[in-house]
Structures are given as C-alpha cells and as structure tokens.
Design an enzyme around this catalytic site. Structure first.
Site, PDB file in Angstrom:
ATOM      1  N   GLU A   1      -0.277   4.378 -11.350  1.00  0.00           N
ATOM      2  CA  GLU A   1       0.695   3.577 -10.611  1.00  0.00           C
ATOM      3  C   GLU A   1       2.080   3.655 -11.267  1.00  0.00           C
ATOM      4  OE1 GLU A   1       0.979  -1.109  -9.146  1.00  0.00           O
ATOM      5  OE2 GLU A   1      -0.412  -0.526 -10.729  1.00  0.00           O
TER       6      GLU A   1
ATOM      7  N   LYS B   1       2.396   0.163  -1.650  1.00  0.00           N
ATOM      8  CA  LYS B   1       1.467  -0.910  -2.019  1.00  0.00           C
ATOM      9  C   LYS B   1       1.658  -2.114  -1.098  1.00  0.00           C
ATOM     10  CE  LYS B   1      -0.097  -3.323  -6.237  1.00  0.00           C
ATOM     11  NZ  LYS B   1       0.211  -3.465  -7.692  1.00  0.00           N
TER      12      LYS B   1
ATOM     13  N   CYS C   1      -3.885  -0.131  -7.237  1.00  0.00           N
ATOM     14  CA  CYS C   1      -4.257  -1.157  -8.228  1.00  0.00           C
ATOM     15  C   CYS C   1      -4.722  -2.462  -7.574  1.00  0.00           C
ATOM     16  CB  CYS C   1      -3.099  -1.373  -9.200  1.00  0.00           C
ATOM     17  SG  CYS C   1      -3.595  -2.025 -10.819  1.00  0.00           S
TER      18      CYS C   1
END
Length: 243
Positions: free
Chosen positions: A41, A110, A141
């Site tokens: 990430e 995200k 994540c």
C-alpha cells in the site's frame, strides 16, 4: 499465471529508491517466471498519511512528472500492481495502479478509509482486470475488514483478490494484529471463493513502530499456502490457472 507478492522495507518519500526496488524484484521475477508483481500500500511514496507528506509527494498519474516514473518501469516485463498516493482534481487518493509496459491500464482507489486517513477521499468502484486469462480485483489493507469490498470484486468475476497492505504499527499493536490479519482475510476468501494475495512492508520505522506483514497467499478455502518470513524481504509466489 504466476503472481509474486513482494515484501519490502518501508521507503518514505524516496520515489527513485522505490522504483529501484520494483526493478530489482522484476529482475528476480524474470528468473522465477512471474507474470504479475504486487507491491504494498502506498509503496511508491510511502504510507505516511500526514497532510504534509501526502500533499508533497502525491502524483497526478496523467502528469509529465509521473510520465518520468512510468518511463523507468517501461522495460519491466511483468504487470505491476503498485500502491501509490494519487492527486486528482484537488483530491488525494490511496490508490493501487495497474501498470504494464510503462502504461497505466487501470486503478483502484481504497474505499474504506481508517479514522487516520482523513487526508484521502474514498473511492467508489471495484474494477476487475484480466491478465494471462486470470481475472483479478483489488482491496487495499483496511478494505478487507468489510465483506462487501471483497464481494464486489467477486461479483465482477474475479478469481483473485490482490491486497496491497501496509501494517507498520506501534510494536504492541503489530504483535496483536500479526495473526489476525490472515484470520480476517481467510473469511473473505471463504465467503467469495477467491484466492487472496497480500503484499506488505517489514522492518522498523523507529523504536516504537514495526512492520510484521504478512505477505502471503491464501487459497479459496482459507489456508495460507505461501508466506514471506517475518522480518525479511522477499516474494511469495503462486501459479493460478485461468478458468
């Protein structure tokens, strides 16, 4: 298709150094027959979600400035899924770029942001990509804590869920979370029937923060079938056949 998930040291604000790491992993991947490489990430600029870091280091991926980064990636044979900090129309995103031959062929932003990620704007789509006949999508994540994020990727016909992650945490939290990351991820694959492949950072940022990963491959029944050893850099690989 052989996929490699790369466990790296944390690099903060040094894009040239991050690109060199990508090139080094690509060289190793050539020898291993890997056709897609996954990185952590925000790997390109480093996951530090202060306004100062994000505003200073974010890239507009359509800019001349970013074209110079892509030019350094153009000679890489593998498709890359590369975490980065994106700037677009005055907003900032925690983004995973899909790059091949030095060209951006897609991106995922995200969608589920933590309380500490207020500097970012949430994405709202779950694109699915195809490479060598294998369909894949992306969660980043914290997204994996929400079943609907993985379900949206599966609904697009994906066989594989790629997870760029960055779990550089205060030591006591890192130890508490170390096994729980894969417990959560195993639930996502059991719900969807996808493979899950994650890439994370390792090492220490300072005396209080440590990255324990994991970088690993989880099969559709929830078993870890490949994992990079904690505290080391390296690559977990898996061969996945087209349907």
């Amino acid at each position: 298709m052989r996929i490699g998930a790369c466990q790296t040291r944390e690099i903060l604000g040094e894009v040239d150094a991050a690109v060199t790491v990508v090139q080094d992993f690509a060289d190793r991947a050539d020898a291993a027959g890997v056709e897609l490489l996954l990185f952590p990430e925000c790997f390109l600029q480093g996951y530090l979600v202060t306004g100062q870091h994000v505003h200073r280091h974010a890239f507009d991926v359509r800019s001349t400035e970013f074209a110079a980064v892509l030019a350094r990636l153009a000679g890489i044979r593998q498709m890359l899924v590369l975490g980065m900090i994106e700037r677009w129309r005055g907003r900032y995103y925690n983004t995973a770029l899909v790059v091949t031959g030095g060209r951006v062929v897609g991106e995922y932003r995200k969608t589920f942001l933590t309380g500490g990620e207020s500097v970012f704007t949430a994405g709202d789509t779950y694109p699915v990509f195809t490479h060598e006949g294998v369909r894949f999508g992306i969660n980043i994540c914290y997204d994996t804590q929400f079943p609907e994020a993985a379900a949206a990727v599966a609904a697009g016909g994906a066989q594989v869920l790629l997870v760029p992650a960055q779990n550089m945490m205060r030591r006591e939290r890192a130890l508490w979370w170390q096994a729980r990351h894969n417990e959560i991820r195993a639930r996502r694959v059991q719900e969807t029937g996808m493979w899950l492949i994650s890439a994370d950072v390792t090492g220490e940022r300072d005396e209080s923060r440590i990255g324990l990963g994991p970088t690993c491959v989880i099969d559709p029944v929830g078993q870890v079938v490949a994992q990079v050893r904690t505290g080391t850099t390296g690559m977990a690989t898996i061969e996945i056949d087209p349907p």
